[in-house]
Design a protein around this motif. Sequence first.
Motif, PDB file in Angstrom:
ATOM      1  N   GLY A  81       0.889  -1.282  -0.087  1.00 11.39           N
ATOM      2  CA  GLY A  81       0.109   0.006   0.088  1.00 11.39           C
ATOM      3  C   GLY A  81       0.823   1.190   0.020  1.00 11.39           C
ATOM      4  N   GLN A  82       2.099   1.039  -0.285  1.00  7.71           N
ATOM      5  CA  GLN A  82       2.925   2.413  -0.293  1.00  7.71           C
ATOM      6  C   GLN A  82       2.274   3.427  -1.560  1.00  7.71           C
ATOM      7  OE1 GLN A  82       3.820  -0.637  -0.490  1.00  7.71           O
ATOM      8  NE2 GLN A  82       5.736  -1.048   1.035  1.00  7.71           N
ATOM      9  N   VAL A  83       2.594   4.611  -1.319  1.00 10.07           N
ATOM     10  CA  VAL A  83       2.194   5.658  -2.083  1.00 10.07           C
ATOM     11  C   VAL A  83       2.556   5.350  -3.619  1.00 10.07           C
ATOM     12  CG1 VAL A  83       2.154   8.058  -2.825  1.00 10.07           C
ATOM     13  CG2 VAL A  83       1.872   7.423  -0.346  1.00 10.07           C
ATOM     14  N   GLU A  84       3.934   5.183  -3.786  1.00  4.90           N
ATOM     15  CA  GLU A  84       4.418   4.731  -4.979  1.00  4.90           C
ATOM     16  C   GLU A  84       3.784   3.688  -5.551  1.00  4.90           C
ATOM     17  OE1 GLU A  84       7.559   3.163  -2.160  1.00  4.90           O
ATOM     18  OE2 GLU A  84       6.061   4.690  -2.423  1.00  4.90           O
ATOM     19  N   ASN A  85       3.206   2.500  -5.017  1.00  8.20           N
ATOM     20  CA  ASN A  85       2.765   1.376  -5.568  1.00  8.20           C
ATOM     21  C   ASN A  85       1.069   1.744  -5.943  1.00  8.20           C
ATOM     22  OD1 ASN A  85       4.812  -0.381  -5.445  1.00  8.20           O
ATOM     23  ND2 ASN A  85       4.317  -0.910  -3.340  1.00  8.20           N
ATOM     24  N   ARG A  86       0.501   2.628  -5.166  1.00  2.00           N
ATOM     25  CA  ARG A  86      -0.813   3.090  -5.375  1.00  2.00           C
ATOM     26  C   ARG A  86      -0.916   3.757  -6.655  1.00  2.00           C
ATOM     27  NH1 ARG A  86      -1.054   4.094   0.190  1.00  2.00           N
ATOM     28  NH2 ARG A  86      -1.562   6.391  -0.119  1.00  2.00           N
ATOM     29  N   ILE A  87       0.066   4.898  -6.627  1.00  2.00           N
ATOM     30  CA  ILE A  87       0.271   5.521  -7.798  1.00  2.00           C
ATOM     31  C   ILE A  87       0.445   4.992  -9.202  1.00  2.00           C
ATOM     32  CG2 ILE A  87       1.616   7.595  -8.895  1.00  2.00           C
ATOM     33  CD1 ILE A  87       1.921   8.715  -6.332  1.00  2.00           C
ATOM     34  N   LYS A  88       1.517   3.972  -9.092  1.00  2.00           N
ATOM     35  CA  LYS A  88       1.696   3.233 -10.046  1.00  2.00           C
ATOM     36  C   LYS A  88       0.580   2.351 -10.615  1.00  2.00           C
ATOM     37  CE  LYS A  88       4.569  -0.524 -11.789  1.00  2.00           C
ATOM     38  NZ  LYS A  88       5.688  -1.518 -11.428  1.00  2.00           N
ATOM     39  N   GLY A  89      -0.254   1.694  -9.917  1.00  2.00           N
ATOM     40  CA  GLY A  89      -1.381   1.043 -10.191  1.00  2.00           C
ATOM     41  C   GLY A  89      -2.341   1.728 -11.090  1.00  2.00           C
ATOM     42  N   LEU A  90      -2.824   2.928 -10.383  1.00  2.00           N
ATOM     43  CA  LEU A  90      -3.855   4.023 -10.851  1.00  2.00           C
ATOM     44  C   LEU A  90      -3.297   4.497 -12.111  1.00  2.00           C
ATOM     45  CD1 LEU A  90      -4.822   5.740  -7.546  1.00  2.00           C
ATOM     46  CD2 LEU A  90      -6.134   3.795  -8.773  1.00  2.00           C
ATOM     47  N   LYS A  91      -2.170   4.832 -12.256  1.00  2.00           N
ATOM     48  CA  LYS A  91      -1.614   5.500 -13.581  1.00  2.00           C
ATOM     49  C   LYS A  91      -1.461   4.279 -14.561  1.00  2.00           C
ATOM     50  CE  LYS A  91       1.455   9.379 -12.440  1.00  2.00           C
ATOM     51  NZ  LYS A  91       2.653   9.873 -12.638  1.00  2.00           N
ATOM     52  N   MET A  92      -1.638   3.066 -14.115  1.00  2.00           N
ATOM     53  CA  MET A  92      -1.372   2.003 -15.223  1.00  2.00           C
ATOM     54  C   MET A  92      -2.908   1.684 -15.711  1.00  2.00           C
ATOM     55  SD  MET A  92       1.524  -0.797 -13.840  1.00  2.00           S
ATOM     56  CE  MET A  92       0.888  -1.939 -15.051  1.00  2.00           C
ATOM     57  N   GLY A  93      -3.791   2.326 -15.121  1.00  3.58           N
ATOM     58  CA  GLY A  93      -5.392   1.820 -15.391  1.00  3.58           C
ATOM     59  C   GLY A  93      -6.250   1.319 -14.488  1.00  3.58           C
ATOM     60  N   ALA A  94      -5.648   0.919 -13.167  1.00  5.70           N
ATOM     61  CA  ALA A  94      -6.535   0.476 -12.359  1.00  5.70           C
ATOM     62  C   ALA A  94      -7.757   1.452 -11.876  1.00  5.70           C
ATOM     63  CB  ALA A  94      -5.872  -0.007 -11.100  1.00  5.70           C
ATOM     64  N   ASP A  95      -8.849   0.823 -11.643  1.00  2.00           N
ATOM     65  CA  ASP A  95      -9.969   1.864 -11.308  1.00  2.00           C
ATOM     66  C   ASP A  95     -10.156   2.182  -9.847  1.00  2.00           C
ATOM     67  OD1 ASP A  95     -11.845   2.018 -13.785  1.00  2.00           O
ATOM     68  OD2 ASP A  95     -11.008   0.003 -13.609  1.00  2.00           O
ATOM     69  N   ASP A  96      -9.357   1.307  -8.930  1.00  2.00           N
ATOM     70  CA  ASP A  96      -9.452   1.785  -7.827  1.00  2.00           C
ATOM     71  C   ASP A  96      -8.381   0.799  -6.876  1.00  2.00           C
ATOM     72  OD1 ASP A  96     -10.006   2.755  -5.113  1.00  2.00           O
ATOM     73  OD2 ASP A  96     -12.196   2.327  -5.132  1.00  2.00           O
ATOM     74  N   PHE A  97      -7.806   1.268  -5.695  1.00  2.49           N
ATOM     75  CA  PHE A  97      -6.833   0.523  -4.994  1.00  2.49           C
ATOM     76  C   PHE A  97      -7.046   0.577  -3.371  1.00  2.49           C
ATOM     77  CE2 PHE A  97      -3.006  -0.767  -3.178  1.00  2.49           C
ATOM     78  CZ  PHE A  97      -1.941  -0.729  -3.981  1.00  2.49           C
ATOM     79  N   LEU A  98      -7.344  -0.961  -2.953  1.00  2.87           N
ATOM     80  CA  LEU A  98      -7.654  -0.846  -1.726  1.00  2.87           C
ATOM     81  C   LEU A  98      -6.526  -1.813  -0.895  1.00  2.87           C
ATOM     82  CD1 LEU A  98     -10.168  -1.185   0.363  1.00  2.87           C
ATOM     83  CD2 LEU A  98     -10.843  -3.091  -0.491  1.00  2.87           C
ATOM     84  N   VAL A  99      -6.045  -1.169   0.425  1.00  2.83           N
ATOM     85  CA  VAL A  99      -4.984  -1.839   1.092  1.00  2.83           C
ATOM     86  C   VAL A  99      -5.368  -2.682   1.910  1.00  2.83           C
ATOM     87  CG1 VAL A  99      -3.011  -0.928   2.434  1.00  2.83           C
ATOM     88  CG2 VAL A  99      -3.821   0.526   0.487  1.00  2.83           C
ATOM     89  N   LYS A 100      -4.732  -3.848   2.100  1.00  6.09           N
ATOM     90  CA  LYS A 100      -4.666  -4.693   3.012  1.00  6.09           C
ATOM     91  C   LYS A 100      -4.269  -4.341   4.506  1.00  6.09           C
ATOM     92  CE  LYS A 100      -4.631  -8.765  -0.188  1.00  6.09           C
ATOM     93  NZ  LYS A 100      -3.732 -10.121  -0.360  1.00  6.09           N
ATOM     94  N   PRO A 101      -4.725  -4.721   5.388  1.00  4.92           N
ATOM     95  CA  PRO A 101      -6.096  -5.283   5.671  1.00  4.92           C
ATOM     96  C   PRO A 101      -7.137  -4.312   5.529  1.00  4.92           C
ATOM     97  CG  PRO A 101      -5.013  -4.953   7.995  1.00  4.92           C
ATOM     98  CD  PRO A 101      -3.980  -4.475   6.753  1.00  4.92           C
ATOM     99  N   PHE A 102      -8.313  -4.863   5.307  1.00  2.81           N
ATOM    100  CA  PHE A 102      -9.590  -3.767   4.842  1.00  2.81           C
ATOM    101  C   PHE A 102     -10.644  -4.304   5.680  1.00  2.81           C
ATOM    102  CE2 PHE A 102      -9.048  -7.239   1.660  1.00  2.81           C
ATOM    103  CZ  PHE A 102     -10.334  -7.917   1.429  1.00  2.81           C
ATOM    104  N   GLN A 103     -11.659  -3.423   5.658  1.00  3.43           N
ATOM    105  CA  GLN A 103     -12.992  -3.932   6.205  1.00  3.43           C
ATOM    106  C   GLN A 103     -13.767  -4.637   5.169  1.00  3.43           C
ATOM    107  OE1 GLN A 103     -14.114  -3.585   9.506  1.00  3.43           O
ATOM    108  NE2 GLN A 103     -12.166  -3.154   9.926  1.00  3.43           N
ATOM    109  N   ILE A 104     -14.471  -5.511   5.412  1.00  9.78           N
ATOM    110  CA  ILE A 104     -15.216  -6.074   4.361  1.00  9.78           C
ATOM    111  C   ILE A 104     -16.376  -5.119   3.716  1.00  9.78           C
ATOM    112  CG2 ILE A 104     -17.277  -7.077   5.498  1.00  9.78           C
ATOM    113  CD1 ILE A 104     -15.085  -8.818   2.959  1.00  9.78           C
ATOM    114  N   GLY A 105     -16.926  -4.366   4.532  1.00  8.28           N
ATOM    115  CA  GLY A 105     -17.926  -3.376   4.346  1.00  8.28           C
ATOM    116  C   GLY A 105     -17.205  -2.390   3.105  1.00  8.28           C
ATOM    117  N   GLU A 106     -15.960  -2.036   3.435  1.00  2.00           N
ATOM    118  CA  GLU A 106     -15.454  -1.003   2.440  1.00  2.00           C
ATOM    119  C   GLU A 106     -15.101  -1.883   0.993  1.00  2.00           C
ATOM    120  OE1 GLU A 106     -11.484   1.799   2.124  1.00  2.00           O
ATOM    121  OE2 GLU A 106     -11.539   0.195   3.647  1.00  2.00           O
TER     122      GLU A 106
END
Length: 217
Positions: A81-106
């Motif tokens: 979930g580091q910022v650089e990974n989130r930025i890379k994933g979104l710039k590559m075309g991902a629609d969203d980025f959810l960091v583990k651990p996460f709430q199931i409701g989220e």
Amino acid sequence: MQRILIIEDDAAIAHLMESTLRREQYNTIWAADGVQGADLFETGHFDLILLDLMLPGISGFELLEYFVPSKVPVIIISAMGQVENRIKGLKMGADDFLVKPFQIGELLARVESVLRRTGKKETTFSCEEVTVDCDSRVVLKNGQEVELTAKEFDLLTVLIRNRNVALSRCFLYESVWQEEYTGETRTLDNHIQRLRKKLGWNDKIQTVFRIGYRLKM
């Protein structure tokens, strides 16, 4: 029913996502590694992909590069979930980025949000002679419009989106009336009776003893 491909090497997390999404009436398929994920993607149609990054065989970033041209929305779900990974994933075309651990409701909220934003959220439902359009709020029976009040329509929508699931009176009341349920059942029960009568669904909107109601479809 919308199909979601889960690509996740942690079996416990994958099973949690599968069981949760299936309760919400999504059709899920699980791939335990990158190679299996790519193979499943090639052989089936999917409305959404939930993608881990740290995968055996083929990495999540490599798969993302492969998926993006297809226009199938992708939500990355990763402990990276580091910022650089989130930025890379979104710039590559991902629609969203959810960091583990996460709430199931989220997770559910993100899935619904992406499907709605990408125009892939299911908005029209049919059951035998009845068709419900959630966007236009129109209900047709045998091609003829059925006049429902606002609350009747909202109640019908909750039942449809949770079809074949026993729903408590508390859940139904608070979902539709947006206020705390105090145990008074007359309002909800009256609306259920009117829906049954207007749609001819006495056998489909079932009473679940000591719980509430279920729409059998």
